[in-house]
Design a protein around this motif. Structure first.
Motif, PDB file in Angstrom:
ATOM      1  N   ALA A 112       0.838  -1.199   0.000  1.00 24.86           N
ATOM      2  CA  ALA A 112       0.000   0.000   0.000  1.00 24.86           C
ATOM      3  C   ALA A 112       0.873   1.248   0.000  1.00 24.86           C
ATOM      4  N   ASP A 113       0.253   2.370  -0.406  1.00 27.47           N
ATOM      5  CA  ASP A 113       0.978   3.643  -0.405  1.00 27.47           C
ATOM      6  C   ASP A 113       1.569   3.950   0.959  1.00 27.47           C
ATOM      7  N   GLU A 114       0.834   3.606   2.024  1.00 26.89           N
ATOM      8  CA  GLU A 114       1.299   3.911   3.372  1.00 26.89           C
ATOM      9  C   GLU A 114       2.598   3.186   3.683  1.00 26.89           C
ATOM     10  N   THR A 115       2.733   1.944   3.217  1.00 25.42           N
ATOM     11  CA  THR A 115       3.963   1.181   3.452  1.00 25.42           C
ATOM     12  C   THR A 115       5.147   1.836   2.745  1.00 25.42           C
ATOM     13  N   ILE A 116       4.921   2.266   1.503  1.00 25.47           N
ATOM     14  CA  ILE A 116       5.985   2.936   0.760  1.00 25.47           C
ATOM     15  C   ILE A 116       6.327   4.276   1.409  1.00 25.47           C
ATOM     16  N   GLY A 117       5.287   4.999   1.838  1.00 28.24           N
ATOM     17  CA  GLY A 117       5.526   6.262   2.535  1.00 28.24           C
ATOM     18  C   GLY A 117       6.305   6.059   3.821  1.00 28.24           C
ATOM     19  N   ASP A 118       6.009   4.988   4.530  1.00 26.94           N
ATOM     20  CA  ASP A 118       6.744   4.679   5.766  1.00 26.94           C
ATOM     21  C   ASP A 118       8.226   4.476   5.482  1.00 26.94           C
ATOM     22  N   ALA A 119       8.535   3.804   4.371  1.00 26.22           N
ATOM     23  CA  ALA A 119       9.933   3.565   4.017  1.00 26.22           C
ATOM     24  C   ALA A 119      10.661   4.882   3.753  1.00 26.22           C
ATOM     25  N   ALA A 120      10.004   5.806   3.040  1.00 25.62           N
ATOM     26  CA  ALA A 120      10.616   7.106   2.756  1.00 25.62           C
ATOM     27  C   ALA A 120      10.772   7.928   4.030  1.00 25.62           C
ATOM     28  N   ARG A 121       9.752   7.909   4.879  1.00 26.66           N
ATOM     29  CA  ARG A 121       9.829   8.661   6.134  1.00 26.66           C
ATOM     30  C   ARG A 121      10.903   8.094   7.066  1.00 26.66           C
TER      31      ARG A 121
ATOM     32  N   LEU B 186      13.634   6.652   6.118  1.00 25.13           N
ATOM     33  CA  LEU B 186      14.931   7.077   5.602  1.00 25.13           C
ATOM     34  C   LEU B 186      15.218   8.526   6.001  1.00 25.13           C
ATOM     35  N   ARG B 187      14.213   9.382   5.867  1.00 23.61           N
ATOM     36  CA  ARG B 187      14.398  10.777   6.284  1.00 23.61           C
ATOM     37  C   ARG B 187      14.815  10.856   7.749  1.00 23.61           C
ATOM     38  N   GLN B 188      14.137  10.086   8.583  1.00 22.29           N
ATOM     39  CA  GLN B 188      14.453  10.117  10.009  1.00 22.29           C
ATOM     40  C   GLN B 188      15.846   9.567  10.265  1.00 22.29           C
ATOM     41  N   SER B 189      16.189   8.461   9.603  1.00 17.88           N
ATOM     42  CA  SER B 189      17.500   7.851   9.786  1.00 17.88           C
ATOM     43  C   SER B 189      18.620   8.791   9.382  1.00 17.88           C
TER      44      SER B 189
ATOM     45  N   GLY C 174      18.427  12.062   9.459  1.00 13.95           N
ATOM     46  CA  GLY C 174      18.309  13.344  10.143  1.00 13.95           C
ATOM     47  C   GLY C 174      17.701  14.431   9.290  1.00 13.95           C
ATOM     48  N   MET C 175      16.763  14.057   8.405  1.00  9.01           N
ATOM     49  CA  MET C 175      16.136  15.014   7.486  1.00  9.01           C
ATOM     50  C   MET C 175      14.623  15.028   7.696  1.00  9.01           C
ATOM     51  N   ASP C 176      14.185  15.156   8.930  1.00 10.04           N
ATOM     52  CA  ASP C 176      12.753  15.058   9.225  1.00 10.04           C
ATOM     53  C   ASP C 176      11.951  16.208   8.631  1.00 10.04           C
ATOM     54  N   GLU C 177      12.470  17.419   8.676  1.00  6.14           N
ATOM     55  CA  GLU C 177      11.691  18.598   8.307  1.00  6.14           C
ATOM     56  C   GLU C 177      12.246  19.273   7.064  1.00  6.14           C
ATOM     57  N   GLY C 178      11.315  19.773   6.238  1.00  7.39           N
ATOM     58  CA  GLY C 178      11.671  20.637   5.128  1.00  7.39           C
ATOM     59  C   GLY C 178      12.216  19.925   3.904  1.00  7.39           C
TER      60      GLY C 178
ATOM     61  N   ALA D  13       8.346  10.724  -4.306  1.00 10.10           N
ATOM     62  CA  ALA D  13       7.409  11.808  -4.003  1.00 10.10           C
ATOM     63  C   ALA D  13       7.336  12.067  -2.506  1.00 10.10           C
ATOM     64  N   GLU D  14       7.261  11.005  -1.707  1.00  9.96           N
ATOM     65  CA  GLU D  14       7.191  11.176  -0.251  1.00  9.96           C
ATOM     66  C   GLU D  14       8.518  11.680   0.300  1.00  9.96           C
ATOM     67  N   LEU D  15       9.619  11.209  -0.268  1.00 13.30           N
ATOM     68  CA  LEU D  15      10.936  11.645   0.212  1.00 13.30           C
ATOM     69  C   LEU D  15      11.146  13.129  -0.046  1.00 13.30           C
ATOM     70  N   LEU D  16      10.786  13.598  -1.240  1.00 10.73           N
ATOM     71  CA  LEU D  16      11.006  14.992  -1.606  1.00 10.73           C
ATOM     72  C   LEU D  16       9.901  15.916  -1.119  1.00 10.73           C
ATOM     73  N   MET D  17       8.653  15.380  -1.008  1.00 11.14           N
ATOM     74  CA  MET D  17       7.493  16.188  -0.629  1.00 11.14           C
ATOM     75  C   MET D  17       6.679  15.428   0.419  1.00 11.14           C
ATOM     76  N   PRO D  18       7.136  15.377   1.669  1.00 15.71           N
ATOM     77  CA  PRO D  18       6.425  14.602   2.697  1.00 15.71           C
ATOM     78  C   PRO D  18       4.977  15.065   2.832  1.00 15.71           C
ATOM     79  N   GLU D  19       4.080  14.105   2.881  1.00 11.61           N
ATOM     80  CA  GLU D  19       2.654  14.423   2.876  1.00 11.61           C
ATOM     81  C   GLU D  19       2.266  15.376   3.992  1.00 11.61           C
ATOM     82  N   ASP D  20       2.715  15.111   5.204  1.00 10.55           N
ATOM     83  CA  ASP D  20       2.272  15.932   6.330  1.00 10.55           C
ATOM     84  C   ASP D  20       2.795  17.365   6.245  1.00 10.55           C
ATOM     85  N   GLN D  21       3.865  17.578   5.495  1.00 12.42           N
ATOM     86  CA  GLN D  21       4.436  18.916   5.383  1.00 12.42           C
ATOM     87  C   GLN D  21       3.951  19.655   4.134  1.00 12.42           C
ATOM     88  N   ILE D  22       3.800  18.931   3.024  1.00 12.28           N
ATOM     89  CA  ILE D  22       3.481  19.597   1.763  1.00 12.28           C
ATOM     90  C   ILE D  22       1.987  19.788   1.561  1.00 12.28           C
TER      91      ILE D  22
END
Length: 389
Positions: A142-151, A153-156, A158-162, A246-255
């Motif tokens: 599901a999209d959520e699983t793929i989004g979780d993987a991108a999120r 990676l961002r957290q790992s 240190g790129m949580d915001e922006g 898309a999730e890595l470059l434009m996180p849903e909760d932020q964009i």
């Protein structure tokens, strides 16, 4: 590639220690099928196959002919080079239908040369450790699983915001080798693969677009994170990598709060500059997240096409992000007294291809390196740490 064949002794030594897999690599680099190489050296395709699979060893005179036909030195064929370039899974090419196997083999062989160069350089320069987490993503994820993987990676990383900063430098600093491909293989687009040494991305040298290149890097990163065991080139796998990017470059909760529900070109222009993504990617993201209706999206894309923005969107285009891990390492080694040609010889890389994979910028030609490097070897035990600024 150098066209000068060495002495009979060099060809004889290469014949005695001949590695058939190196012949396959050289043939792929030259963009030849077995029958094409056979014609060039006056042998049969069966003989070429025997040389490659190791069931027959070529004579010294045949090695000399192979060198002339393929543009390599005899040492290229000598056994013993560590097999760093062996893949862990097949390389991820975007479309297997639009390119021939010969072109894909040629493109992939360049990536293998890049790995050999990096392995040689790392005997002298300390590269960042590989830090690319792997996520288990099923074919019907599901999209959520793929989004979780991108999120994750961002957290790992240190790129949580922006917005992500220089994404090429970011992946290099986490151990991914990034190089530009050769112009003659640009039809395969960007691609990536894992190997026993480190992950590799090969970027399209003709895609002169900052925003598309950033999306390409994020897309290939999705393959490296999610698809180490997946069959490449399939529609589902490519769509998953797109969603990851898309999730890595434009996180849903932020964009999501920033995306317009209509084709507000001024707002989209501001978002484009702030997030380092194209207006077309923003439009698609708005539709994907339900901010924009399908009808509004289609009308907006009609406008994009009518105004010629599919190829070049309005506004200034930043310079391409450039790989710097290998180029900076070469500069450091030259400063320590090691000749560039010595590094190429250590990697058994033809000098033109060595220059191509260690370049900061894409190039359509592979001229010889200038003979202006320091000729002496580095001090014994010299190991330079290298991390991009």
């Amino acid at each position: 590639m150098s066209r000068r064949v060495g002495s009979d002794d060099r060809a004889g030594d290469a014949a005695r220690m001949f590695d058939g897999e190196r012949l396959t690599l050289a043939r792929h680099l030259a963009g030849l099928r077995k029958n094409g190489l056979a014609d060039a050296i006056g042998k049969t395709p069966t003989a070429v196959a025997a040389y490659e699979n190791g069931s027959k060893r070529p004579a010294a005179a045949t090695v000399a002919q192979l060198c002339l036909a393929l543009g390599v030195d005899p040492e290229f064929f000598v056994a013993g080079l560590p097999r760093y370039a062996s893949t862990q899974g097949a390389p991820h090419f975007r479309s297997l239908r639009s390119t021939t196997q010969v072109v894909r083999d040629q493109a992939y062989s360049l990536g293998q040369i890049a790995v050999s160069v990096a392995a040689a350089v790392e005997r002298h320069v300390e590269f960042p450790e590989v830090d690319v987490p792997h996520a288990v993503v099923d074919h019907d994820a599901a999209d959520e699983t793929i989004g979780d993987a991108a999120r994750a990676l961002r957290q790992s990383w240190g790129m949580d915001e922006g917005a992500l900063p220089h994404i090429v430098r970011l992946v290099e600093n986490h151990g991914v080798l990034v190089v530009f491909g050769a112009a003659q293989t640009s039809s395969v687009d960007a691609y990536s693969f894992n190997n026993a040494h480190r992950p590799v991305m090969v970027l399209n040298p003709l895609k002169d677009d900052y925003y598309r290149q950033r999306f390409d890097v994020a897309h290939e990163l999705g393959h490296l994170v999610m698809h180490s065991d997946s069959e490449p080139g399939g529609r589902v796998v490519e769509e998953q990598a797109h969603r990851f990017a898309a999730e890595l470059l434009m996180p849903e909760d932020q964009i999501r709060p920033m995306l317009p529900s209509r084709a507000d070109w001024r707002a989209l222009g501001h978002l484009k500059e702030a997030w380092g993504v194209s207006m077309q990617a923003l439009l698609y993201r708005a539709r994907q997240l339900g901010v924009m209706t399908d009808t509004t999206y289609r009308n907006a894309m009609t406008t994009v096409s009518a105004r010629g923005w599919r190829r070049r969107e309005p506004g200034p285009t930043p310079m391409l992000e450039q790989p710097s891990l290998l180029p900076k390492a070469i500069e450091l080694l030259i400063g320590e007294g090691l000749h560039s040609r010595a590094i190429a010889a250590e990697a058994r890389a033809p000098i033109g291809l060595f220059q191509l994979v260690t370049s900061r910028t894409p190039t359509s030609v592979t001229p010889d390196l200038p003979v202006d490097d320091v000729r002496t070897a580095p001090s014994s035990g010299s190991l330079l740490a290298l991390v991009n600024d």
